[in-house]
Design an enzyme around this catalytic site. Structure first.
Site, mmCIF file in Angstrom:
data_model
loop_
_atom_site.group_PDB
_atom_site.id
_atom_site.type_symbol
_atom_site.label_atom_id
_atom_site.label_comp_id
_atom_site.label_asym_id
_atom_site.label_seq_id
_atom_site.Cartn_x
_atom_site.Cartn_y
_atom_site.Cartn_z
ATOM 1 N N ASP A 49 -0.166 2.678 7.773
ATOM 2 C CA ASP A 49 -1.593 2.498 6.575
ATOM 3 C C ASP A 49 -1.764 3.543 6.223
ATOM 4 O OD1 ASP A 49 -4.506 0.972 6.259
ATOM 5 O OD2 ASP A 49 -4.600 2.351 6.947
ATOM 6 N N GLU A 81 2.334 2.818 3.253
ATOM 7 C CA GLU A 81 1.690 2.661 2.437
ATOM 8 C C GLU A 81 0.847 3.786 1.795
ATOM 9 O OE1 GLU A 81 -2.577 0.279 1.660
ATOM 10 O OE2 GLU A 81 -2.477 1.670 3.425
HETATM 11 C C1 NAG Z 1 -5.583 1.206 -0.117
HETATM 12 C C2 NAG Z 1 -6.249 1.715 1.248
HETATM 13 O O1 NAG Z 1 -7.040 2.133 1.078
HETATM 14 N N1 NAG Z 1 -5.823 0.619 2.196
HETATM 15 C C3 NAG Z 1 -6.255 0.435 3.524
HETATM 16 C C4 NAG Z 1 -6.256 2.210 3.830
HETATM 17 O O2 NAG Z 1 -6.574 2.459 4.579
HETATM 18 C C5 NAG Z 1 -8.623 1.819 4.525
HETATM 19 C C6 NAG Z 1 -9.117 2.276 6.078
HETATM 20 O O3 NAG Z 1 -7.811 2.068 6.541
HETATM 21 C C7 NAG Z 1 -8.597 0.195 4.936
HETATM 22 O O4 NAG Z 1 -9.946 -0.009 4.370
HETATM 23 C C8 NAG Z 1 -7.602 -0.043 3.560
HETATM 24 O O5 NAG Z 1 -7.520 -1.187 3.481
#
Ligand code: NAG
Ligand code: NAG
Ligand code: NAG
Ligand code: NAG
Ligand code: CA
Ligand code: CA
Length: 580
Positions: free
Chosen positions: A227, A300
């Site tokens: 993530d 990601e």
């Molecule tokens: C795009 C994005 O920010 N995705 C995740 C990134 O991390 C945060 C916190 O862990 C999440 O809330 C998001 O879904």
């Protein structure tokens, strides 16, 4: 002499070509499968509390098998106070109570193994929850854990008022620094206040997080989706005279609370982050060396293509097999022309290293559903693109049945991204609840998701038809189109075949996949008007094409044959055609 040398050098090349011409290279499990993303809170509730859980997933794995899916990645299932629904982890080594127990997890793994479905977990390495033991210990002055986080003194102005250390802004708006009385300093949070960033410049943190990876790999998981990777490292303040420097302004907006106000050169996409990904890959490969099973990493990052490609590796070291390709989310939508679609799809294919695979992601738990971003009529067309383009397919649960974004009132909104707007009118634009509504299994109460009296988010409209049970027995349904695509995808043409695409006009995007002398053509009309197209544009297409799969609104049926030089394609129609 020059000539002799050349012929010697050519020999092995020719030999290699001759060999590959006869037998196709063997592909590993992750290179051919479809990855299905499950958002556990919304997939299947086994005990009537209105919240999806692990036992619910275990009991539904056969459904994945039915669709020909060989791997699933689960959004976080770890212990969490749920300020950000599990992306704020309090204990990386434990299962959240409302999702089940470690034993339930082990049962899930056993069932998955029986069905030969690989389980991939979500790894959230950037931060912990502010209610993690690590952060609590840090607040109590435990030095080891204090160093797990990023702390900085405030700045004091001429009136003696304390301000955050610098101008850094969090992804979810406002200062990225939060003051803690107990410590007398600010901690960094690139996301919400409840998500303090871990300090990756501390070798103990690096080792601890590798141990988290090892803990779950030991339990048999086949990899991780990582993530928010781009935010892992911040600059080393020692390089800036001991203070974290202000980030420069973008001048895109006047709102200093907006993430877009700053150019994130000190907090995003740092080289050290890519290095960390390579190190994790080494941990994965330790496991592969032991048992032969490849563990996959998906990263990601909503970054530039140049940056995204670095996660694959650098020629010497390996990184993620699947740096997520978000073009179908970030670059195009239902208003895009066929040319814009072609341009977006070509992007990843153009930038990716020649020996790596592309991957295709059209939706996830952070973005509106395909039926909203494109249109309900284009659901099958987008699934054709995701499943038949060269590379790895990723499907967010519900896209195979064409689920629509749920309506969630301001009172029912729970996503911090929606709640943080404090705006009962426009909250829905920021909220991610609509794409997280319960999965639709049947036309029963709560769409068959739960037998409880209420569900954590309301069920979306249209579930009476947009559900698994009804679509299984309806000849022309999104689910049956999806299953047909999944089966077709196992053909060598889609595993090994080459690719060529064209925008015929404003609306019609088409691509050809071919291998040896067999070929398929996929045609998707992104407009509501009809066009007549000449498919003899493609080499090897002469007289006729035969329909193999058609979108559910299409009047064309499998095995119908059409003249290739004047094919009428209706508004929003999508077809997979076999070349005669
Ligand atoms: C795009 C994005 O920010 N995705 C995740 C990134 O991390 C945060 C916190 O862990 C999440 O809330 C998001 O879904
Ligand atoms: C923070 O302030 C304290 C005094 O309030 C000082 O002792 C300490 O060195 C400062 N820390 C940093 C990193 O500047
Ligand atoms: C954690 O942060 C949230 C805000 O996201 C806050 O409501 C909560 O009180 C914090 N908990 C602790 C223990 O600091
Ligand atoms: C649902 O509500 C009914 C009536 O209020 C109650 O009897 C029942 O126990 C509730 N069921 C659950 C699972 O909470
Ligand atoms: Ca439950
Ligand atoms: Ca960070």
């Amino acid at each position: 002499m020059g000539i002799r040398m050349r012929s010697i050098l050519l020999l092995p090349v020719l030999f290699a070509l001759a060999v590959s011409g006869e037998s196709d290279p063997e592909l590993d499990w992750w290179e051919t499968t479809i990855f299905y993303q499950i958002y556990p809170r919304s997939f299947k509730d086994s005990d009537g509390d209105g919240i999806g859980d692990l036992n619910g997933i275990t009991s539904s794995l056969e459904y994945l098998k039915e669709m020909g899916i060989g791997a699933t990645w689960l959004s976080p299932i770890f212990k969490s106070p749920m300020y950000d629904f599990g992306y704020d982890i309090a204990d990386f080594y434990a299962i959240q109570d409302e999702y089940g127990t470690m034993e339930d997890f082990e049962n899930l793994m056993a069932k998955a193994k029986e069905l030969d479905i690989k389980i991939v977990l979500d790894f959230v390495p950037n931060h912990t929850s502010n209610e993690s033991v690590w952060f609590e210990e840090a607040l109590k002055g435990h030095e080891k854990y204090y160093d797990y986080f990023v702390w900085e003194n405030g700045t004091v102005d001429e009136n003696g008022v304390m301000h955050p250390p610098n101008n850094w802004v969090s992804v979810f708006r406002k200062s990225a620094w939060e003051y803690r009385e107990e410590v007398g300093q600010y901690y960094l949070h690139q996301f919400v206040i409840g998500q303090p960033d871990l300090n990756y410049r501390n070798p103990d943190v690096v080792e601890e997080m590798k141990n988290v990876v090892r803990f779950w790999l030991d339990k048999g998981v086949a990899g991780f989706r990582v993530d928010a990777i781009a935010h892992l490292f911040e600059v080393d303040k020692a390089d800036f005279g001991g203070v974290y420097p202000d980030e420069p302004l973008t001048r895109n907006t006047d709102d200093p609370d907006s993430y877009d106000y700053l150019d994130h050169i000190y907090t995003k996409d740092l080289d050290e982050t890519v290095e960390m990904v390579y190190q994790w890959r080494e941990v994965f490969d330790e496991y592969k060396a032991k048992d032969g099973l490849t563990r996959v990493m998906m990263t990601e990052a909503y970054s530039s293509p140049q940056m995204t490609m670095k996660y694959f590796g650098n020629g010497e070291r390996l990184g993620a097999q699947m740096p997520f390709n978000f073009v179908l989310i970030s670059d195009v939508n239902g208003r895009s022309s066929a040319a814009e679609i072609k341009y977006a799809l070509d992007k990843f294919l153009t930038f990716k290293p020649i020996d790596q695979h592309a991957n295709w992601v059209a939706g996830n738990h952070d973005n509106n559903r395909v039926s909203s971003r494109f249109s309900p009529e284009l659901v099958d067309g987008i699934n054709m693109i995701v499943l038949l383009m060269p590379g790895i397919a990723v499907t967010y649960m519900g896209e195979e049945i064409g689920m629509v974004d749920g309506y969630v009132s301001w009172e029912d909104t729970v996503d911090p991204s929606g709640c943080n707007t404090d705006d009962p009118i426009n909250y829905w634009m920021a909220s991610r609840d609509p794409e997280r509504t319960p999965f639709q299994w049947s036309a029963d109460v709560n769409a068959g998701f739960s037998e409880g009296n209420k569900t954590w988010l309301p069920v979306a409209e249209g579930f009476e038809n947009l559900n698994v049970e009804v679509q299984r027995v309806t000849d022309k349904s999104h689910l049956n189109v999806y299953k047909a695509l999944s089966l077709l995808r196992t053909d060598k043409i889609f595993r090994y075949g080459r690719y060529e695409s064209v925008a015929f006009n404003e609306g019609v995007f088409a691509f050809r996949r071919w291998y040896k002398n067999k070929a398929y053509i996929v045609v998707v009309n992104f407009r509501q008007e009809a066009y007549t197209i000449d498919l003899t544009y493609f080499e090897g297409v002469n007289k006729k094409v035969e329909v193999v799969i058609s979108s559910i609104q299409s009047p064309k049926k499998a095995k119908d044959a059409f003249k290739a030089n004047a094919l009428e394609i209706l508004g929003s129609e999508a077809l997979v055609l076999k070349v005669d």
